[in-house]
Design a protein around this motif. Structure first.
Motif, mmCIF file in Angstrom:
data_model
loop_
_atom_site.group_PDB
_atom_site.id
_atom_site.type_symbol
_atom_site.label_atom_id
_atom_site.label_comp_id
_atom_site.label_asym_id
_atom_site.label_seq_id
_atom_site.Cartn_x
_atom_site.Cartn_y
_atom_site.Cartn_z
ATOM 1 N N ARG A 114 42.485 36.202 44.229
ATOM 2 C CA ARG A 114 43.704 35.491 44.631
ATOM 3 C C ARG A 114 44.602 36.364 45.497
ATOM 4 N NH1 ARG A 114 48.913 34.821 43.061
ATOM 5 N NH2 ARG A 114 48.690 36.296 41.320
ATOM 6 N N THR A 115 44.815 37.614 45.083
ATOM 7 C CA THR A 115 45.711 38.502 45.836
ATOM 8 C C THR A 115 44.964 39.395 46.820
ATOM 9 O OG1 THR A 115 45.610 40.312 44.219
ATOM 10 C CG2 THR A 115 47.229 38.557 43.824
ATOM 11 N N ARG A 116 43.623 39.431 46.718
ATOM 12 C CA ARG A 116 42.758 40.272 47.553
ATOM 13 C C ARG A 116 42.908 41.751 47.237
ATOM 14 N NH1 ARG A 116 40.897 37.129 51.887
ATOM 15 N NH2 ARG A 116 40.691 38.851 53.329
ATOM 16 N N LEU A 117 43.503 42.061 46.096
ATOM 17 C CA LEU A 117 43.580 43.436 45.631
ATOM 18 C C LEU A 117 42.178 44.027 45.530
ATOM 19 C CD1 LEU A 117 45.169 45.817 44.194
ATOM 20 C CD2 LEU A 117 44.616 44.638 42.041
ATOM 21 N N ASP A 144 44.520 39.685 38.529
ATOM 22 C CA ASP A 144 45.754 38.904 38.611
ATOM 23 C C ASP A 144 45.991 38.070 37.359
ATOM 24 O OD1 ASP A 144 44.744 35.820 39.507
ATOM 25 O OD2 ASP A 144 43.382 37.463 39.949
ATOM 26 N N ARG A 173 39.948 44.567 47.882
ATOM 27 C CA ARG A 173 38.943 44.136 48.855
ATOM 28 C C ARG A 173 38.538 45.262 49.796
ATOM 29 N NH1 ARG A 173 39.076 42.331 54.214
ATOM 30 N NH2 ARG A 173 37.296 40.995 54.770
ATOM 31 N N SER A 233 41.167 41.319 42.687
ATOM 32 C CA SER A 233 41.653 39.958 42.487
ATOM 33 C C SER A 233 41.284 39.124 43.706
ATOM 34 C CB SER A 233 43.174 39.935 42.286
ATOM 35 O OG SER A 233 43.679 38.617 42.416
ATOM 36 N N THR A 281 35.536 36.595 48.962
ATOM 37 C CA THR A 281 36.717 37.346 49.381
ATOM 38 C C THR A 281 36.331 38.547 50.239
ATOM 39 O OG1 THR A 281 37.898 36.686 47.362
ATOM 40 C CG2 THR A 281 38.770 38.577 48.559
ATOM 41 N N ARG A 333 50.488 43.877 35.705
ATOM 42 C CA ARG A 333 50.065 45.150 36.296
ATOM 43 C C ARG A 333 49.894 46.222 35.226
ATOM 44 N NH1 ARG A 333 53.690 45.843 41.850
ATOM 45 N NH2 ARG A 333 52.889 43.965 42.919
#
Length: 211
Positions: free
Chosen positions: A182-185, A142, A187, A180, A39, A146
């Motif tokens: 999946r969500t790229r939180l 994820d 990055r 995450s 990612t 939250r």
């Protein structure tokens, strides 16, 4: 983002020439290390992912542009491998962490759903003792809500603080990054801290101490 696999190494003589700053990735065998690397560099299959813990048995080097090398260290923890193999991995990782002169820092990867295990704390204490800056990343954010992610972030931060691992001198904050694949939180924050570390001047390692 230009990135390429350079080589795998099992011993020091097989490392690439120490020319660019290096950021290493370390974590338990099923913590999502490969997904984090993929990612961060925006590639789907650069680092191999596997449902079988312990599949990565070598130190893998990747070059990120002309700026730095990314180093994928073998996972530790409960990999289903013989003790002889596990001990060999440990020696291989210790040699790299202690002797690699171009190492600028280590991304320590924890599962946000789990409290830090003994292996995680051993690694963090080792890095703290030798002044190797860590970037703590909490993967799989994820997988929980939250609210639960914020709660787990606070719990893990408290654990690190109680162990004397919550403060970091210098340019890199110690506060863990929620991440995450999946969500790229997270990055961009991971990339930002990596770039900051890559720009730091290295310091000579002190006397060796086993993990």
């Amino acid at each position: 983002m230009e990135v390429q696999f350079l080589k795998s190494a099992f011993k020091e003589s097989q490392y690439p020439p120490p020319e660019l700053p290096e950021i290493a990735f370390a974590g338990r065998s099923n913590v999502g290390k490969s997904s984090l690397i993929n990612t961060v560099v925006n590639r789907k299959k650069l680092a191999r992912t596997s449902a079988t813990p312990g599949r990565t048995q070598a130190i893998n080097f990747f070059q990120l542009g002309n700026d730095m090398l990314l180093v994928d260290l073998p996972g530790y923890g409960f990999a289903r491998v013989p003790n002889k193999v596990r001990n060999a991995w440990r020696n291989m990782v210790e040699t790299y962490l202690y002797k690699r002169e171009t190492l600028r820092g280590v991304i320590v990867i924890l599962d946000i759903r789990r409290d830090p295990a003994a292996g995680d704390m051993d690694l963090l204490h080792w890095l703290h003792h030798y002044g190797v800056p860590p970037i703590v990343v909490l993967t799989k954010a994820d997988k929980v809500s939250r609210q639960e992610a914020r709660k787990r972030h606070g719990i893990i931060t408290k654990v690190l603080k109680e162990k004397g691992l919550s403060q970091q001198d210098g340019a890199i904050p110690y506060e863990a990054i929620m991440f995450s694949a999946r969500t790229r939180l997270g990055r961009e924050e991971v990339l930002s801290r990596m770039k900051t570390l890559a720009d730091l001047n290295p310091t000579a390692p002190p006397e060796q101490h086993s993990l």
